[in-house]
Design an enzyme around this catalytic site. Structure first.
Site, PDB file in Angstrom:
ATOM      1  N   ASN A 210      23.464  10.601  34.790  1.00  0.00           N
ATOM      2  CA  ASN A 210      23.864   9.259  35.286  1.00  0.00           C
ATOM      3  C   ASN A 210      24.467   9.433  36.655  1.00  0.00           C
ATOM      4  OD1 ASN A 210      26.923   9.371  34.836  1.00  0.00           O
ATOM      5  ND2 ASN A 210      25.962   9.750  32.805  1.00  0.00           N
ATOM      6  N   ASP A 279      24.896   9.409  26.196  1.00  0.00           N
ATOM      7  CA  ASP A 279      24.813   9.111  24.558  1.00  0.00           C
ATOM      8  C   ASP A 279      23.792   9.774  23.977  1.00  0.00           C
ATOM      9  OD1 ASP A 279      27.078   7.575  25.010  1.00  0.00           O
ATOM     10  OD2 ASP A 279      26.032   5.643  25.582  1.00  0.00           O
ATOM     11  N   LYS A 289       8.810  25.214  32.076  1.00  0.00           N
ATOM     12  CA  LYS A 289       8.594  24.174  32.717  1.00  0.00           C
ATOM     13  C   LYS A 289       7.558  23.178  32.155  1.00  0.00           C
ATOM     14  CE  LYS A 289       7.976  22.543  37.348  1.00  0.00           C
ATOM     15  NZ  LYS A 289       7.302  22.715  38.580  1.00  0.00           N
ATOM     16  N   ASP A 306      30.290  11.804  19.864  1.00  0.00           N
ATOM     17  CA  ASP A 306      31.205  10.731  20.678  1.00  0.00           C
ATOM     18  C   ASP A 306      32.425  11.588  20.748  1.00  0.00           C
ATOM     19  OD1 ASP A 306      33.094   8.980  21.633  1.00  0.00           O
ATOM     20  OD2 ASP A 306      31.469   7.277  21.201  1.00  0.00           O
ATOM     21  N   ILE A 307      32.663  12.184  21.945  1.00  0.00           N
ATOM     22  CA  ILE A 307      33.879  13.139  22.211  1.00  0.00           C
ATOM     23  C   ILE A 307      35.144  12.346  21.688  1.00  0.00           C
ATOM     24  CG2 ILE A 307      35.194  14.633  23.687  1.00  0.00           C
ATOM     25  CD1 ILE A 307      32.298  14.833  25.221  1.00  0.00           C
ATOM     26  N   PHE A 323      37.482   4.854  28.507  1.00  0.00           N
ATOM     27  CA  PHE A 323      37.086   3.948  29.579  1.00  0.00           C
ATOM     28  C   PHE A 323      35.993   3.324  28.933  1.00  0.00           C
ATOM     29  CE2 PHE A 323      38.839   4.380  33.861  1.00  0.00           C
ATOM     30  CZ  PHE A 323      39.930   5.119  33.572  1.00  0.00           C
ATOM     31  N   LYS A 337      35.235  -1.302  21.476  1.00  0.00           N
ATOM     32  CA  LYS A 337      35.585   0.015  21.590  1.00  0.00           C
ATOM     33  C   LYS A 337      36.840   0.531  21.152  1.00  0.00           C
ATOM     34  CE  LYS A 337      31.822   0.343  24.807  1.00  0.00           C
ATOM     35  NZ  LYS A 337      31.155   0.694  26.352  1.00  0.00           N
ATOM     36  N   LYS A 341      36.598   2.995  18.041  1.00  0.00           N
ATOM     37  CA  LYS A 341      37.126   4.375  18.292  1.00  0.00           C
ATOM     38  C   LYS A 341      38.605   4.380  17.993  1.00  0.00           C
ATOM     39  CE  LYS A 341      33.394   4.792  21.773  1.00  0.00           C
ATOM     40  NZ  LYS A 341      32.838   5.633  22.859  1.00  0.00           N
TER      41      LYS A 341
HETATM   42  N1  CTP Z   1      32.402   8.541  25.334  1.00  0.00           N
HETATM   43  C1  CTP Z   1      32.799   9.858  24.511  1.00  0.00           C
HETATM   44  N2  CTP Z   1      31.563  10.607  24.308  1.00  0.00           N
HETATM   45  C2  CTP Z   1      30.277   9.724  24.099  1.00  0.00           C
HETATM   46  C3  CTP Z   1      30.181   8.787  25.018  1.00  0.00           C
HETATM   47  C4  CTP Z   1      31.401   8.096  25.196  1.00  0.00           C
HETATM   48  O1  CTP Z   1      33.787  10.397  24.585  1.00  0.00           O
HETATM   49  N3  CTP Z   1      29.331  10.386  23.498  1.00  0.00           N
HETATM   50  C5  CTP Z   1      33.859   7.898  25.831  1.00  0.00           C
HETATM   51  C6  CTP Z   1      33.615   7.757  27.108  1.00  0.00           C
HETATM   52  O2  CTP Z   1      34.111   8.715  27.952  1.00  0.00           O
HETATM   53  C7  CTP Z   1      34.401   6.626  27.359  1.00  0.00           C
HETATM   54  C8  CTP Z   1      34.189   5.964  26.171  1.00  0.00           C
HETATM   55  O3  CTP Z   1      33.808   6.702  25.095  1.00  0.00           O
HETATM   56  O4  CTP Z   1      35.796   6.849  27.518  1.00  0.00           O
HETATM   57  C9  CTP Z   1      33.124   4.517  26.129  1.00  0.00           C
HETATM   58  O5  CTP Z   1      32.066   4.981  26.395  1.00  0.00           O
HETATM   59  P1  CTP Z   1      30.890   4.133  26.732  1.00  0.00           P
HETATM   60  O6  CTP Z   1      29.673   5.031  27.057  1.00  0.00           O
HETATM   61  O7  CTP Z   1      30.905   3.097  27.541  1.00  0.00           O
HETATM   62  O8  CTP Z   1      30.685   3.443  25.289  1.00  0.00           O
HETATM   63  P2  CTP Z   1      29.690   3.814  24.272  1.00  0.00           P
HETATM   64  O9  CTP Z   1      30.373   3.906  22.954  1.00  0.00           O
HETATM   65  O10 CTP Z   1      28.777   5.040  24.456  1.00  0.00           O
HETATM   66  O11 CTP Z   1      28.804   2.284  23.904  1.00  0.00           O
HETATM   67  P3  CTP Z   1      27.863   1.737  25.040  1.00  0.00           P
HETATM   68  O12 CTP Z   1      27.092   2.988  25.920  1.00  0.00           O
HETATM   69  O13 CTP Z   1      26.780   1.054  24.002  1.00  0.00           O
HETATM   70  O14 CTP Z   1      28.377   0.784  25.814  1.00  0.00           O
END
Ligand code: CTP
Length: 401
Positions: A210, A279, A289, A306-307, A323, A337, A341
């Site tokens: 990304n 995600d 390849k 989700d860390i 964030f 969130k 979380k």
């Molecule tokens: N985050 C994480 N691990 C993941 C995805 C997200 O630790 N696999 C953390 C990001 O670092 C951020 C927060 O979760 O602090 C929110 O991430 P975001 O991608 O905006 O939210 P999601 O829960 O993934 O929801 P969505 O993509 O549907 O908005």
């Protein structure tokens, strides 16, 4: 009593139209009880006279390395030793290049080279000059040497162009100086930060990723360090110099980031999750390849861990800050969130269609916590990072009493 009472500030002024704003900065510093000595480059004296600064600072103004009278009053080495902080404002592109090269061909550059005191720069220049690769490399290198960069900010410029390159306003610079002299807010506190994107391999030569630049997370790491914290930065692949932190862990995939963060998290007081973690990742990484044969290729993706949610669910859990980068419905998604979380705070920002966000040097953040919120206006990411660390330190302190 003001935190600046009795602080010795050496204000270096280089040649730029923003030099006139330093008259106001000098006045504000004096009002707060700081001692101010002004050093001007030859070019700066063409914009504002030394007499202006002499009157405002109530001290003689030094302009030349070879001025026998000034050297007799306070020699340049003595002046370098005198300061608690050297602030060069405005700092021109030329001066930044000189500082990087270690040149000492005028009084101000000599002082900076001889000084033990911390140095801060408030850059001011045309937006094209700021964006030029040479200036960008110079500023990155100076930051790596622990020279502080306050600004520039964006807006209308004296040359008629609009963009990033304006000097920070005197009041904002005063606040930065006050923040700089504030007691270390995070002394004795450990902070774990993840930053940047992750790369999820498809085959040995391709990946899904990304647009995250890592700039916000890196700025937060530097701000936490500046506030006296012990900092560990776990970073996905970015094109930024490694900041001065206690531990730096380079990772690529979401799984590697999860391993690095989750194994360390119980030992930390604060966790700030700025990373744009993928995600989803390909369910299968091809060993060879993928060859161009089929007209369409479908890549199956599976959810990554989700860390942040995992860290926040740990038994021995740090203060967790998430964030949220959103394109719409900022508050409801961010608060969702925060709850889902189980976070202590979430910093939301708008991405796409507005200033700030992933690749920008500026950002605005809307902070939410249970029962409160605070808006941090559009500002350079380094300034925003200082403000955010300030608020996190306050909330963390409140949560542990
Ligand atoms: N985050 C994480 N691990 C993941 C995805 C997200 O630790 N696999 C953390 C990001 O670092 C951020 C927060 O979760 O602090 C929110 O991430 P975001 O991608 O905006 O939210 P999601 O829960 O993934 O929801 P969505 O993509 O549907 O908005």
């Amino acid at each position: 009593m003001s935190i600046l009472e009795g602080k010795k500030i050496l204000l270096g002024i280089t040649g730029g139209i923003a030099a006139y704003k330093c008259a106001e900065l000098t006045r504000l510093l004096k009002k707060e009880g700081a001692e101010v000595r002004v050093v001007m480059t030859e070019a700066a004296t063409r914009f504002v006279t030394p007499l202006t600064f002499q009157a405002l600072s109530a001290n003689p103004v030094s302009t030349s390395l070879l001025d026998a009278d000034a050297e007799a009053a306070m020699g340049h080495i003595h002046l370098a030793r005198w300061a608690d902080l050297i602030l060069v404002a405005p700092a021109s592109a030329d001066f930044m290049a000189k500082l990087r090269a270690g040149m000492a061909n005028d009084l101000l550059s000599t002082l900076c080279l001889a000084a033990d005191a911390p140095i801060a720069l408030a850059p001011a220049m045309n937006q094209g000059m700021w964006l030029n690769q040479a200036t960008q490399e110079n500023s990155a290198c100076l930051e790596q040497r622990s020279i502080k960069l306050w600004g520039p900010v964006s807006g209308e410029q004296a040359c008629g162009e609009t963009g990033l390159g304006r000097m920070m306003e005197p009041q904002a610079l005063l606040e930065q100086i006050e923040w700089f002299f504030s007691p270390e807010l995070l002394s004795g506190v450990s902070v774990l930060i993840d930053a940047g994107p992750t790369q999820e391999a498809i085959d040995p030569v391709r990946f899904v990723s990304n647009r995250s630049s890592g700039k916000m997370g890196y700025a937060i790491a530097s701000a936490a360090k500046g506030a006296g914290a012990k900092v560990c930065l776990v970073s996905g692949p970015v094109a930024l110099p490694v900041p001065a932190v206690d531990e730096f862990v380079a990772v690529k995939s979401a799984a590697e980031m999860a391993e690095a963060v989750i194994s360390r998290a119980p030992g930390f007081d604060i966790f700030i999750a700025t990373a744009a973690v993928a995600d989803y990742r390909p369910t299968l990484i091809e060993g060879k390849k993928i060859k161009k044969k089929a007209d369409t290729v479908v890549i199956a993706l599976e959810k990554t861990e989700d860390i942040l949610a995992t860290v926040s669910a740990l038994k021995k859990r740090p203060f967790c800050v998430g964030f949220a980068a959103e394109t719409d419905s900022l508050e409801s998604y961010a608060r969702g969130k925060l709850r889902a979380k189980n976070l202590d705070m979430i910093a939301a920002n708008k991405v796409a269609g507005s200033r700030g966000g992933f690749e920008s040097d500026e950002n605005a953040l809307h902070l939410f916590w249970d029962g409160g919120e605070q808006l941090l206006e559009m500002a350079p990411k380094s300034i925003l990072a200082d403000q955010l660390i300030n608020i996190i330190a306050e909330k963390k302190h409140e949560s542990s009493i």
